[in-house]
Design a protein around this motif. Structure first.
Motif, PDB file in Angstrom:
ATOM      1  N   MET A 256       0.833  -1.234  -0.095  1.00 35.74           N
ATOM      2  CA  MET A 256      -0.197   0.028   0.031  1.00 35.74           C
ATOM      3  C   MET A 256       0.862   1.220  -0.078  1.00 35.74           C
ATOM      4  O   MET A 256       2.122   1.271   0.704  1.00 35.74           O
ATOM      5  N   GLU A 257       0.298   2.354  -0.668  1.00 36.01           N
ATOM      6  CA  GLU A 257       1.140   3.561  -0.646  1.00 36.01           C
ATOM      7  C   GLU A 257       1.415   4.493   0.343  1.00 36.01           C
ATOM      8  O   GLU A 257       0.980   5.696   0.340  1.00 36.01           O
ATOM      9  N   HIS A 258       1.637   3.969   1.411  1.00 35.01           N
ATOM     10  CA  HIS A 258       1.726   4.572   2.482  1.00 35.01           C
ATOM     11  C   HIS A 258       2.752   5.846   2.637  1.00 35.01           C
ATOM     12  O   HIS A 258       4.194   5.283   2.514  1.00 35.01           O
ATOM     13  N   HIS A 283       7.211  -0.773  -7.379  1.00 37.08           N
ATOM     14  CA  HIS A 283       7.608   0.438  -8.460  1.00 37.08           C
ATOM     15  C   HIS A 283       6.127   1.151  -8.240  1.00 37.08           C
ATOM     16  O   HIS A 283       5.944   2.353  -8.494  1.00 37.08           O
ATOM     17  N   HIS A 284       5.129   0.229  -8.225  1.00 33.42           N
ATOM     18  CA  HIS A 284       3.624   0.846  -8.541  1.00 33.42           C
ATOM     19  C   HIS A 284       3.216   1.877  -7.078  1.00 33.42           C
ATOM     20  O   HIS A 284       3.051   2.826  -7.234  1.00 33.42           O
ATOM     21  N   GLU A 285       3.466   1.143  -5.788  1.00 34.00           N
ATOM     22  CA  GLU A 285       3.210   1.745  -4.679  1.00 34.00           C
ATOM     23  C   GLU A 285       4.101   2.889  -4.408  1.00 34.00           C
ATOM     24  O   GLU A 285       3.595   3.974  -3.903  1.00 34.00           O
ATOM     25  N   GLY A 287       5.429   4.794  -7.138  1.00 30.87           N
ATOM     26  CA  GLY A 287       4.777   5.693  -7.752  1.00 30.87           C
ATOM     27  C   GLY A 287       3.559   6.649  -7.199  1.00 30.87           C
ATOM     28  O   GLY A 287       3.261   7.842  -7.491  1.00 30.87           O
ATOM     29  N   HIS A 288       2.976   5.944  -6.403  1.00 30.85           N
ATOM     30  CA  HIS A 288       1.872   6.631  -5.507  1.00 30.85           C
ATOM     31  C   HIS A 288       2.426   7.821  -4.425  1.00 30.85           C
ATOM     32  O   HIS A 288       1.582   8.637  -4.196  1.00 30.85           O
ATOM     33  N   GLU A 289       3.739   7.700  -4.419  1.00 30.51           N
ATOM     34  CA  GLU A 289       4.295   9.000  -3.603  1.00 30.51           C
ATOM     35  C   GLU A 289       3.646  10.070  -4.232  1.00 30.51           C
ATOM     36  O   GLU A 289       3.715  11.368  -3.721  1.00 30.51           O
ATOM     37  N   GLN A 306      -5.169   9.175  -9.234  1.00 24.86           N
ATOM     38  CA  GLN A 306      -4.136   8.388  -8.269  1.00 24.86           C
ATOM     39  C   GLN A 306      -3.662   7.026  -9.022  1.00 24.86           C
ATOM     40  O   GLN A 306      -2.396   7.012  -9.210  1.00 24.86           O
ATOM     41  N   GLU A 307      -4.823   6.365  -9.203  1.00 24.26           N
ATOM     42  CA  GLU A 307      -4.604   4.974  -9.884  1.00 24.26           C
ATOM     43  C   GLU A 307      -4.021   4.892 -11.275  1.00 24.26           C
ATOM     44  O   GLU A 307      -3.181   4.101 -11.725  1.00 24.26           O
ATOM     45  N   GLY A 308      -4.901   5.706 -12.134  1.00 27.73           N
ATOM     46  CA  GLY A 308      -4.535   5.622 -13.486  1.00 27.73           C
ATOM     47  C   GLY A 308      -3.159   6.398 -13.826  1.00 27.73           C
ATOM     48  O   GLY A 308      -2.336   5.791 -14.458  1.00 27.73           O
ATOM     49  N   ILE A 359     -10.278   2.570 -13.193  1.00 26.01           N
ATOM     50  CA  ILE A 359      -9.449   3.632 -12.790  1.00 26.01           C
ATOM     51  C   ILE A 359      -8.093   3.233 -13.039  1.00 26.01           C
ATOM     52  O   ILE A 359      -7.388   3.993 -13.574  1.00 26.01           O
ATOM     53  N   TYR A 360      -7.765   1.966 -13.116  1.00 33.06           N
ATOM     54  CA  TYR A 360      -6.231   1.749 -13.478  1.00 33.06           C
ATOM     55  C   TYR A 360      -5.832   1.567 -14.851  1.00 33.06           C
ATOM     56  O   TYR A 360      -5.165   2.660 -15.387  1.00 33.06           O
ATOM     57  N   GLY A 361      -6.167   0.629 -15.466  1.00 30.65           N
ATOM     58  CA  GLY A 361      -5.886   0.233 -17.031  1.00 30.65           C
ATOM     59  C   GLY A 361      -6.408   1.424 -17.839  1.00 30.65           C
ATOM     60  O   GLY A 361      -5.551   1.944 -18.336  1.00 30.65           O
TER      61      GLY A 361
END
Ligand SMILES: [Zn+2]
Length: 494
Positions: A256-258, A283-285, A287-289, A306-308, A359-361
């Motif tokens: 999770m992107e904490h 990498h994905h989490e 990227g959420h920074e 956020q997700e896309g 929201i993602y892909g």
């Protein structure tokens, strides 16, 4: 109500699976109000509450704490301290169905994790549980655990106080932070560190709270994280929390992107990208920074921001490491997994509803199409502006319209029809290729005004503006439409 700061102070008992302590909320009441209301699950019991140091009566029903004053609460600054405790929700399927996770590591040590992106922080501390209001002055956490557990939290570790068989970890962030990032993990951790110099030249500590028995894997893992950080900084600007740290904590759930302490639970499983080890989850989490923690949507309805865009950052990693063809292949393949729902479902959607959107892909694919439509020279600087301009970052949460306005401004065009087509419908662009006599073909676009499209004929590739009227081309082979897959489309041959 504008939340200024949270202090969460809890004694955490893994043997009893309980928490006990207080949360102090600093806030500014913008107008006088008959009620003061906070979110907290009824699974936890409130013992007492003070407002500005004075005991206050309250009710606690339907996950809401409600306080009435004899006269309306005056506008202005307020400090609310809520003592509470009990057995918090156990996460059913973390991190997707979150709560507390009372796990054990493979040596049988307690391993505690909190995840609550969907449920909200009300599952364990009283708060205003809406993404539109982050505490402007950050948060403090005082988490007490039995020895020898180590606590990883947001911001920077201030102090560890040992008392008997317990330790209290004080973590503090001065940055604005989403409620669901005000969490902690605890385990038999050791720390592995690496120095990082940001794209702007700031020295930022990189710290991994890793289970002791996995410590040997940590240095290589931090090399991967550094590579991800370099690539993300190239596109989105400096790591957003340069005054604190780049942290990750090993967790019993996937991740999770904490903020400043990403949860990592992908068990060091790497793929090869560009000949190098790559951990998609890390990498994905991370990227959420940028996309979630620094650039945050102001309502769940706009969660694709956020997700896309974060998922688009995953594709950019491939572009950097393997080149444009690899990136294009990835974007083309992603259309196979579209869910068949709109990206922005409704402006009032709740968190569960928003997550059922594509929201993602499709959010990522929209960025990809937009890039092609407006060109790299405008697209990449505008995307970086979205990630760095104060108007769109930190305590200024945004909606889809803010993204639209920014791209409209930087292109001088009205991109609303394009945004709406991708984000608010499930339609594909519908191209019709009609064969005419003598190697002629007419290509039309049925359901959109006009698009610049690469058309492949026996003579090569040409970029043509295709519209409802259509464009005629000559070719000894049937012309192919948008072979590289810049648009989400259907091509019909007649
Ligand atoms: Zn994500």
């Amino acid at each position: 109500m504008d939340i200024r700061h949270y202090t969460v102070s809890l004694n955490v008992d893994p043997a009893q699976q309980t928490i006990d302590g207080f949360t102090e909320i600093d806030l500014t009441l913008k107008n006088a109000s008959p009620d003061l209301i906070f979110d907290l699950t009824n699974v936890l019991a409130v013992k007492n509450i003070t407002v500005n140091g004075k005991a206050q009566s309250f009710t606690h029903e339907n996950d809401l704490i409600r306080m009435k004053a004899n006269a309306p609460w005056n506008a202005g600054k307020m400090k609310v301290k809520i003592n509470y405790g009990g057995k918090p929700y156990v996460a059913a399927n973390p991190p997707w169905k979150g709560g507390f996770q009372w796990a054990k590591d493979s040596l049988g040590n307690a391993w505690i994790s909190v995840s609550c992106q969907g449920e909200g922080a009300k599952v364990y501390f009283p708060c205003k549980d809406h993404p539109s209001d982050e505490p402007n002055e950050g948060a403090d956490m005082f988490i007490t655990v039995p020895k020898p557990l180590v606590v990883a939290g947001p911001g920077l570790l201030q102090k560890v106080k040992n008392s008997g068989n317990k330790s209290t970890y004080h973590w503090k962030t001065n940055y604005t932070i989403s409620n669901y990032c005000i969490v902690f993990n605890a385990g038999k951790y050791t720390t592995v560190k690496r120095d990082y110099t940001s794209v702007d030249g700031n020295k930022i500590p990189m710290v991994f709270y890793v289970l002791e028995y996995n410590a040997a894997k940590a240095p290589h893992h931090l090399e991967l994280l550094e590579r991800s950080c370099r690539i993300l900084e190239k596109y989105f600007g400096e790591y957003p929390w340069a005054k604190e740290q780049i942290g990750i904590a090993e967790t019993p759930h996937l991740g999770m992107e904490h903020q400043t302490m990403n949860a990592y639970g992908n068990k060091f499983r790497y793929a090869k990208v560009g000949g190098q080890d790559f951990d998609w989850l890390l990498h994905h989490e991370f990227g959420h920074e940028w996309w979630a923690n620094k650039v945050s949507n102001n309502d769940w309805a706009h969660m694709w921001i956020q997700e896309g865009i974060c998922s688009y950052g995953d594709a950019l990693y491939y572009r950097e490491m393997e080149g444009e063809d690899s990136y294009l292949r990835r974007m083309r393949n992603s259309t196979l997994n579209f869910s068949g729902k709109a990206v922005v479902l409704a402006d009032t959607a709740d968190s569960d509803l928003a997550y059922s959107g594509d929201i993602y892909g499709k959010g990522a694919y929209f960025m990809h199409s937009l890039r092609y439509l407006i060109g790299d020279d405008v697209f990449f600087p505008t995307l970086k502006k979205l990630a760095t301009d104060p108007a769109y970052t930190y305590h200024n949460q945004i909606s889809t319209n803010d993204v639209l306005d920014l791209f409209n401004k930087s292109t001088g065009r009205d991109l609303k029809p394009f945004f709406d087509f991708y984000l608010r419908t499930t339609n594909r662009f519908e191209f019709v290729v009609k064969q005419l006599p003598r190697d002629r073909y007419r290509i039309t676009l049925n359901n959109f005004d006009t698009l610049p499209v690469e058309i492949t004929t026996n003579e090569g590739v040409k970029k043509l503006n295709i519209d409802k009227k259509g464009v005629e081309v000559t070719s000894t082979t049937p012309p192919a439409v948008d072979v590289k897959g810049y648009f989400y489309k259907r091509v019909i041959f007649e």
